[in-house]
Enzyme design. Structure first.
Site, PDB file in Angstrom:
ATOM      1  N   HIS A 144     120.996 123.809  61.895  1.00  0.00           N
ATOM      2  CA  HIS A 144     119.618 123.366  62.164  1.00  0.00           C
ATOM      3  C   HIS A 144     118.635 124.539  62.164  1.00  0.00           C
ATOM      4  O   HIS A 144     118.982 125.672  62.469  1.00  0.00           O
ATOM      5  CB  HIS A 144     119.520 122.545  63.459  1.00  0.00           C
ATOM      6  CG  HIS A 144     119.792 123.278  64.725  1.00  0.00           C
ATOM      7  ND1 HIS A 144     120.719 122.867  65.648  1.00  0.00           N
ATOM      8  CD2 HIS A 144     119.242 124.391  65.256  1.00  0.00           C
ATOM      9  CE1 HIS A 144     120.725 123.691  66.676  1.00  0.00           C
ATOM     10  NE2 HIS A 144     119.835 124.634  66.459  1.00  0.00           N
ATOM     11  N   GLU A 150     117.886 118.742  62.916  1.00  0.00           N
ATOM     12  CA  GLU A 150     119.333 118.588  62.821  1.00  0.00           C
ATOM     13  C   GLU A 150     119.724 118.087  61.430  1.00  0.00           C
ATOM     14  O   GLU A 150     118.861 117.632  60.669  1.00  0.00           O
ATOM     15  CB  GLU A 150     119.801 117.578  63.888  1.00  0.00           C
ATOM     16  CG  GLU A 150     119.520 118.010  65.323  1.00  0.00           C
ATOM     17  CD  GLU A 150     120.478 119.104  65.827  1.00  0.00           C
ATOM     18  OE1 GLU A 150     121.039 119.853  65.004  1.00  0.00           O
ATOM     19  OE2 GLU A 150     120.648 119.196  67.055  1.00  0.00           O
TER      20      GLU A 150
HETATM   21  C1  F6R Z   1     114.934 127.704  69.038  1.00  0.00           C
HETATM   22  C2  F6R Z   1     115.350 127.009  67.830  1.00  0.00           C
HETATM   23  C3  F6R Z   1     116.787 126.859  67.426  1.00  0.00           C
HETATM   24  C4  F6R Z   1     117.607 128.131  67.594  1.00  0.00           C
HETATM   25  C5  F6R Z   1     119.056 127.869  67.219  1.00  0.00           C
HETATM   26  C6  F6R Z   1     119.927 129.080  67.454  1.00  0.00           C
HETATM   27  O1  F6R Z   1     113.542 127.698  69.172  1.00  0.00           O
HETATM   28  O2  F6R Z   1     114.503 126.521  67.171  1.00  0.00           O
HETATM   29  O3  F6R Z   1     116.826 126.464  66.076  1.00  0.00           O
HETATM   30  O4  F6R Z   1     117.081 129.138  66.797  1.00  0.00           O
HETATM   31  O5  F6R Z   1     119.546 126.797  67.984  1.00  0.00           O
HETATM   32  O6  F6R Z   1     120.012 129.337  68.816  1.00  0.00           O
HETATM   33  P1  F6R Z   1     120.636 130.685  69.372  1.00  0.00           P
HETATM   34  O7  F6R Z   1     119.753 131.775  68.927  1.00  0.00           O
HETATM   35  O8  F6R Z   1     120.615 130.528  70.864  1.00  0.00           O
HETATM   36  O9  F6R Z   1     121.998 130.775  68.803  1.00  0.00           O
END
Ligand code: F6R
Length: 260
Positions: free
Chosen positions: A138, A143
């Site tokens: 995503h 999603e």
């Molecule tokens: C957050 C967002 C999400 C995250 C993704 C990765 O604003 O839009 O798409 O970038 O879920 O999350 P991390 O960096 O926590 O692995």
């Protein structure tokens, strides 16, 4: 796509920091799209360093965040509003009125999303959108099977994402099922997309995004159609790329004027 592979997340985030700094030096009124999650934390530390140590001025910068949980107030400990204040805005001089984060408790959700889109256009459009990638591919909270043409709207999180994000919530507290997120169509209009992915857990999603087929099942693969998508990886996140050596070769042979 430009694939930038660095040894560590620290080095990758330093490259990202230089890209953001260069943009703001060149365009002090830059409009930044920002993300939350673990991935951009090191980038945000770099931006704070640029501000405090090099005097990089954010006073004319405008920001728009990608997403927010529906049902959380801005001061909830797990809200993205709180996250952004604690990890970035409290340390920078971006004027409060220039900071935009979707409201998790809007009176009229559809109208709020439409207004968020209008505000981005009125600000002149996003110059650079910071992105992470979910383990299911995503972008924002778009999603798998999200439309490539989608705009800011409400989405229901995938169960995998709910599980992935449980770590940000206290024990016994549930991750909200709904979010407001910019759409893939919104993200694709940013002039530059700067995606970071670090760690082995992202290696499969990164390989599919960069070298797989473009498919709504892998939302981040839409970036293959973006004219300036830069993907910053550490070695672990790059470990499943077939052409990793080629990307490193390209990066090490960049003409000086193109270097970050
Ligand atoms: C957050 C967002 C999400 C995250 C993704 C990765 O604003 O839009 O798409 O970038 O879920 O999350 P991390 O960096 O926590 O692995």
């Amino acid at each position: 796509m430009e694939i930038i592979i660095q040894k560590t997340a620290e080095e990758g985030s330093a490259v990202g920091g230089r890209i953001v700094a260069k943009l703001i030096q060149h365009k002090p009124t830059a409009v930044l799209g920002l993300a939350t999650g673990s991935t951009p934390l090191k980038l945000y530390r770099e931006m704070i360093k640029w501000h405090k140590e090099q005097g990089l001025d954010f006073s004319q910068v405008t920001t728009f965040n990608l997403d927010e949980y529906v049902g959380l107030s801005a001061d909830h400990y797990a809200s993205y509003s709180r996250f952004m204040n604690e990890n970035l805005f409290d340390e920078l001089n971006v004027p409060t009125q220039n900071i935009h984060i979707p409201n998790g408790l809007p009176e009229n959700l559809a109208e709020h999303c439409a207004a968020y889109e209008r505000e981005m256009v009125d600000a002149g459009g996003l110059d650079l959108q910071v992105l992470g990638i979910g383990s299911d591919g995503h972008l924002g909270f778009n999603e798998p099977t999200s439309s490539f043409a989608s705009r800011t709207r409400i989405k229901t999180l995938d169960q995998q994402t709910v599980e992935d994000n449980q770590r940000f919530f206290k024990e016994g507290e549930e991750v909200p099922r709904h979010v407001i997120t910019m759409g893939l169509g919104t993200i694709m209009e940013a002039r530059t997309c700067l995606l970071f992915a670090f760690g082995e857990g992202k290696a499969d999603a990164v390989a599919e995004m960069v070298e797989g087929s473009v498919s709504a099942m892998m939302p981040a693969s839409v970036l293959q159609f973006h004219r300036d998508a830069r993907i910053i990886l550490d070695e672990a996140a790059a470990s499943k790329l077939k052409k990793a050596d080629y990307y490193k070769w390209v990066y090490s042979n960049k003409p000086e004027w193109q270097q970050y």
